[in-house]
Scaffold this motif. Structure first.
Motif, PDB file in Angstrom:
ATOM      1  N   THR A 164      11.560  11.093 -11.469  1.00  0.00           N
ATOM      2  CA  THR A 164      10.127  11.691 -10.648  1.00  0.00           C
ATOM      3  C   THR A 164       9.420  11.578 -10.377  1.00  0.00           C
ATOM      4  O   THR A 164       8.405  11.511  -9.389  1.00  0.00           O
ATOM      5  CB  THR A 164      10.488  13.309 -11.741  1.00  0.00           C
ATOM      6  N   LEU A 165       9.008  11.147 -11.610  1.00  0.00           N
ATOM      7  CA  LEU A 165       7.299   9.768 -11.060  1.00  0.00           C
ATOM      8  C   LEU A 165       7.253   8.825 -10.429  1.00  0.00           C
ATOM      9  O   LEU A 165       6.315   9.047  -9.789  1.00  0.00           O
ATOM     10  CB  LEU A 165       7.087   9.134 -13.396  1.00  0.00           C
ATOM     11  N   SER A 166       8.770   7.705  -9.884  1.00  0.00           N
ATOM     12  CA  SER A 166       8.673   6.931  -8.746  1.00  0.00           C
ATOM     13  C   SER A 166       8.480   7.663  -7.630  1.00  0.00           C
ATOM     14  O   SER A 166       7.807   7.667  -6.834  1.00  0.00           O
ATOM     15  CB  SER A 166       9.832   6.619  -9.111  1.00  0.00           C
ATOM     16  N   HIS A 167       9.111   8.849  -7.173  1.00  0.00           N
ATOM     17  CA  HIS A 167       8.755   9.603  -6.357  1.00  0.00           C
ATOM     18  C   HIS A 167       7.611  10.461  -5.746  1.00  0.00           C
ATOM     19  O   HIS A 167       6.834   9.675  -4.436  1.00  0.00           O
ATOM     20  CB  HIS A 167       9.409  10.844  -6.189  1.00  0.00           C
ATOM     21  N   LEU A 168       6.619  10.538  -7.049  1.00  0.00           N
ATOM     22  CA  LEU A 168       5.405  11.370  -6.758  1.00  0.00           C
ATOM     23  C   LEU A 168       4.564   9.732  -6.583  1.00  0.00           C
ATOM     24  O   LEU A 168       3.064   9.808  -5.425  1.00  0.00           O
ATOM     25  CB  LEU A 168       5.230  11.795  -7.775  1.00  0.00           C
ATOM     26  N   LEU A 169       4.583   9.119  -6.774  1.00  0.00           N
ATOM     27  CA  LEU A 169       3.958   7.713  -6.824  1.00  0.00           C
ATOM     28  C   LEU A 169       3.700   6.801  -4.988  1.00  0.00           C
ATOM     29  O   LEU A 169       2.696   6.946  -4.812  1.00  0.00           O
ATOM     30  CB  LEU A 169       4.291   6.424  -7.730  1.00  0.00           C
ATOM     31  N   ILE A 170       5.028   6.822  -5.090  1.00  0.00           N
ATOM     32  CA  ILE A 170       5.352   6.646  -3.191  1.00  0.00           C
ATOM     33  C   ILE A 170       4.904   7.558  -2.390  1.00  0.00           C
ATOM     34  O   ILE A 170       4.050   7.195  -1.345  1.00  0.00           O
ATOM     35  CB  ILE A 170       7.211   6.631  -3.358  1.00  0.00           C
ATOM     36  N   ARG A 171       5.204   8.435  -2.779  1.00  0.00           N
ATOM     37  CA  ARG A 171       4.231   9.791  -1.750  1.00  0.00           C
ATOM     38  C   ARG A 171       2.574   9.887  -1.767  1.00  0.00           C
ATOM     39  O   ARG A 171       1.917   9.435  -0.231  1.00  0.00           O
ATOM     40  CB  ARG A 171       4.234  11.407  -1.986  1.00  0.00           C
ATOM     41  N   GLN A 172       2.819   9.512  -3.079  1.00  0.00           N
ATOM     42  CA  GLN A 172       0.640   8.991  -2.705  1.00  0.00           C
ATOM     43  C   GLN A 172       0.206   7.394  -1.803  1.00  0.00           C
ATOM     44  O   GLN A 172      -0.690   7.598  -1.571  1.00  0.00           O
ATOM     45  CB  GLN A 172      -0.347   9.189  -4.221  1.00  0.00           C
ATOM     46  N   LEU A 173       1.090   6.478  -2.418  1.00  0.00           N
ATOM     47  CA  LEU A 173       0.498   5.598  -2.510  1.00  0.00           C
ATOM     48  C   LEU A 173       0.665   5.098  -0.907  1.00  0.00           C
ATOM     49  O   LEU A 173       0.504   4.301  -0.129  1.00  0.00           O
ATOM     50  CB  LEU A 173       1.763   4.212  -3.045  1.00  0.00           C
ATOM     51  N   THR A 174       1.761   5.959   0.090  1.00  0.00           N
ATOM     52  CA  THR A 174       2.179   6.302   1.033  1.00  0.00           C
ATOM     53  C   THR A 174       0.335   6.608   1.922  1.00  0.00           C
ATOM     54  O   THR A 174      -0.549   5.210   2.894  1.00  0.00           O
ATOM     55  CB  THR A 174       2.712   7.230   1.319  1.00  0.00           C
ATOM     56  N   PHE A 175      -0.285   7.572   1.539  1.00  0.00           N
ATOM     57  CA  PHE A 175      -1.803   7.492   1.769  1.00  0.00           C
ATOM     58  C   PHE A 175      -2.789   6.942   1.909  1.00  0.00           C
ATOM     59  O   PHE A 175      -3.729   6.367   2.246  1.00  0.00           O
ATOM     60  CB  PHE A 175      -2.623   8.967   1.315  1.00  0.00           C
ATOM     61  N   ASN A 176      -2.542   5.766   0.428  1.00  0.00           N
ATOM     62  CA  ASN A 176      -3.492   4.743  -0.375  1.00  0.00           C
ATOM     63  C   ASN A 176      -3.396   3.529   0.931  1.00  0.00           C
ATOM     64  O   ASN A 176      -4.034   3.082   0.589  1.00  0.00           O
ATOM     65  CB  ASN A 176      -3.974   5.167  -1.630  1.00  0.00           C
ATOM     66  N   SER A 177      -2.244   3.034   0.862  1.00  0.00           N
ATOM     67  CA  SER A 177      -2.245   2.038   1.155  1.00  0.00           C
ATOM     68  C   SER A 177      -1.612   1.833   2.956  1.00  0.00           C
ATOM     69  O   SER A 177      -1.924   0.637   2.854  1.00  0.00           O
ATOM     70  CB  SER A 177      -1.207   1.284   0.901  1.00  0.00           C
ATOM     71  N   GLY A 178      -1.177   2.258   3.255  1.00  0.00           N
ATOM     72  CA  GLY A 178      -1.658   2.328   4.586  1.00  0.00           C
ATOM     73  C   GLY A 178      -0.041   2.065   5.394  1.00  0.00           C
ATOM     74  O   GLY A 178       0.471   2.177   5.972  1.00  0.00           O
TER      75      GLY A 178
END
Length: 626
Positions: free
Chosen positions: A486-500
């Protein structure tokens, strides 16, 4: 076969359009043939631990990065039955019209309208796939004597009444030539009746794949290629259903710390020569021929040695050593049990887990990683993660070994005829971040809240256990895995906005060792196109950037825009394997998740404790420690 103008990206040849998959291109439907019908890819890919896991029996081959007419995958049209939206007729493809127009056209309409592939097909849980004989189905409500009197095949029509939402009972197949009563598709909803399929004697399943047969093929010829199948029924399904095709993929990151053996010359041409010799006379005779004084390949070896700018003796030595290495590998134990085959990906991940546990900085061409302690980060960051690693460059190898359908009772090989000595592969490069969870915090959390946590996820684990009785799902079920995934999914969703990067560009690798409470997450991108190495993801591995990511992550774990419905839903997602996890808060692209977006529970992180009459999630526990 598909014409040469139809193209796809190299990565798609593994997933989602690997062997056995149904692919729609420009309104036309095809199924990807097994590799015995492909034009062999020319690029050889090597990764020692992956080759070793496969017993050195198969070469790993990838398509070239440039257009090469000597290599291609092939497909077969499937289904052959098509529907005309203008006149509602059902018809098998007319080859003359197909060759004339270059696409399926209606033979009944004056305007020769474009045909659409029939939406429904049949498969079995052992991996077989076929289509319906709609002529037989249209006459299935008649007596056999009446059915036999009708010999008109071009008057079958598929219509919908438009009532009651257009369900299966409103979809009618009818023969207008003999004016037989229409038959609704509801008759097929529970199972595909064998009499409406082309099937082998004494079994309900067709026992074939679409590229092996054709609707007009004689029964005797079909029987020759059909395999014995003990499934009692085939399933009726829309051809776009995800249950029709699930690829079996081995994925490995190049993390070898050993110095790679390399030649001081380009050996690619000599490797091709060796393959040609082995194909011509076999491996045993190849070695004997090369070592004999009367070597009939001497002229060829001299030419290839000249191209590689080495001596004849050095080229001959290379060929003999390579051939002997192949012979030694052929004596390896390749008779894997079904359990060992299922654990191959697990073994690859274990190798990577053992590496990440050591926290060794590596600076190699194909793998560049630097670990950093989170001690300088915020209190929340350091309590959640003990170390974060910047992966500036990585190399990932993905190998397609087979596929399953339905319950996945049998893994169907990409080479059904077992005629080829290679497997379809892609080699991708990218970047990533590795997050190592703070083992001390995890241990304390489960010590204090382990009982209520287990109660929270027990329902998900029970559903997975029941599914595993019928479906072969390679999804872990430990408490620590559910939290980490679950933590992995939340990280991916947030990094999508931050990383481009786009949401589908990021992938996950979840490493969990419940016995020692060790957990790690690798978020990475590895693609064959330019989006693989933009540097935006590694830039987010800075401790100050991670602090900001976790601030947002804490909020998204606690609150979803679909709450309270999402938060209070006990069962949702794939087969009911998720809880408090929806598209608004936790789900990611299917190609990004390794575990089919299953076994997710946002309350394991964002649960607010007794004040809200729910479990205290990991984030809430860390806030209490602060």
């Amino acid at each position: 076969m598909i014409d040469n103008l139809k193209k796809m990206r190299r990565a798609q040849t593994i997933q989602p359009f690997g062997v056995g998959a149904i692919i729609d291109i420009d309104g036309e439907s095809f199924v990807v043939n097994d590799i015995s019908k492909w034009r062999r890819p020319s690029q050889i890919v090597e990764l020692e631990r992956l080759n070793k896991l496969l017993g050195f029996k198969k070469e790993l081959r990838s398509f070239s990065s440039f257009e090469n007419p000597e290599e291609s995958l092939t497909v077969s049209r499937f289904p052959q039955w098509h529907h005309c939206s203008k006149c509602s007729s059902l018809q098998l493809l007319d080859k003359a019209l197909l060759e004339k127009h270059g696409e399926p056209r209606c033979g009944n309409c004056k305007s020769k309208s474009k045909l659409s592939p029939m939406r429904f097909i049949a498969y079995c849980n052992n991996g077989h796939l076929t289509e319906f004989n709609w002529w037989l189905f249209a006459h299935s409500n008649q007596q056999q004597a009446n059915t036999g009197n009708c010999t008109v095949y071009d008057q079958i029509f598929f219509t919908t009444t438009g009532k009651h939402g257009g369900d299966f009972d409103q979809m009618i197949v009818k023969c207008r030539a003999c004016d037989s009563p229409g038959v609704s598709l509801k008759r097929l909803q529970d199972r595909a009746i064998p009499g409406h399929l082309v099937y082998a004697n004494n079994q309900a399943c067709c026992g074939t794949q679409p590229w092996m047969v054709h609707p007009k093929m004689s029964r005797d010829k079909r029987m020759e290629v059909a395999t014995t199948c003990k499934e009692v029924t085939m399933k009726f399904e829309p051809r776009g259903s995800s249950s029709i095709h699930r690829p079996k993929i081995l994925s490995a990151i190049d993390i070898s710390l050993k110095a790679k053996e390399s030649n001081d010359f380009d050996s690619s041409a000599l490797n091709l020569l060796l393959e040609d010799i082995i194909e011509e006379i076999g491996l045993d005779l190849c070695i004997l021929s090369l070592e004999s004084d009367d070597n009939k390949y001497e002229t060829k070896i001299e030419r290839y040695a000249s191209q590689a700018n080495i001596s004849y003796e050095k080229a001959l030595e290379f060929l003999i050593n390579s051939a002997k290495k192949k012979l030694e590998n052929d004596f390896g134990d390749s008779n894997d049990t079904e359990e060992e085959v299922d654990k191959k990906q697990e073994n690859l991940l274990k190798d990577e887990l053992d590496f990440f546990k050591k926290r060794i900085d590596v600076h190699q061409d194909n793998f560049d990683i630097t670990f950093e302690s989170t001690a300088t980060g915020s209190k929340f960051t350091s309590l959640l993660f003990s170390h974060i690693a910047k992966i500036r460059r990585l190399r990932e190898i993905r190998v397609l070994t087979g596929f399953t359908r339905g319950q996945g009772l049998v893994d169907v090989s990409v080479d059904i005829s077992e005629e080829r000595n290679w497997l379809p592969t892609i080699e991708a490069f990218g970047e990533g971040i590795y997050f190592e969870l703070n083992k001390s915090t995890i241990t304390k959390y489960f010590k204090e809240h382990g009982d209520e946590f287990s109660k929270l996820v027990r329902g998900q684990q029970q559903v997975l256990e029941k599914l595993n009785d019928n479906y072969l799902l390679d999804i872990p079920d430990s408490d620590l895995f559910i939290l980490t995934h679950t933590l992995s999914h939340l990280l991916i969703r947030q990094l999508t906005f931050n990383s481009g990067y786009s949401s589908s560009a990021l992938r996950e690798r979840v490493f969990v060792d419940p016995d020692s409470n060790y957990a790690g997450i690798m978020i990475y991108t590895s693609e064959l196109d330019a989006e693989g190495t933009m540097g935006g993801l590694v830039d987010q591995a800075r401790i100050e950037a991670i602090n900001l990511v976790l601030d947002k992550l804490n909020e998204s774990a606690i609150w979803c825009s679909a709450d309270p419905v999402c938060r209070e839903t006990d069962s949702q997602g794939f087969s009911g394997l998720n809880r408090s996890a929806c598209h608004c808060c936790s789900l990611i692209a299917e190609t990004s998740c390794t575990f089919q977006n299953a076994m997710l529970n946002r309350l394991t992180l964002g649960g607010l404790g007794k004040e809200r009459d729910e479990v205290s999630g990991l984030f809430n526990f860390i806030q209490e420690l602060i």
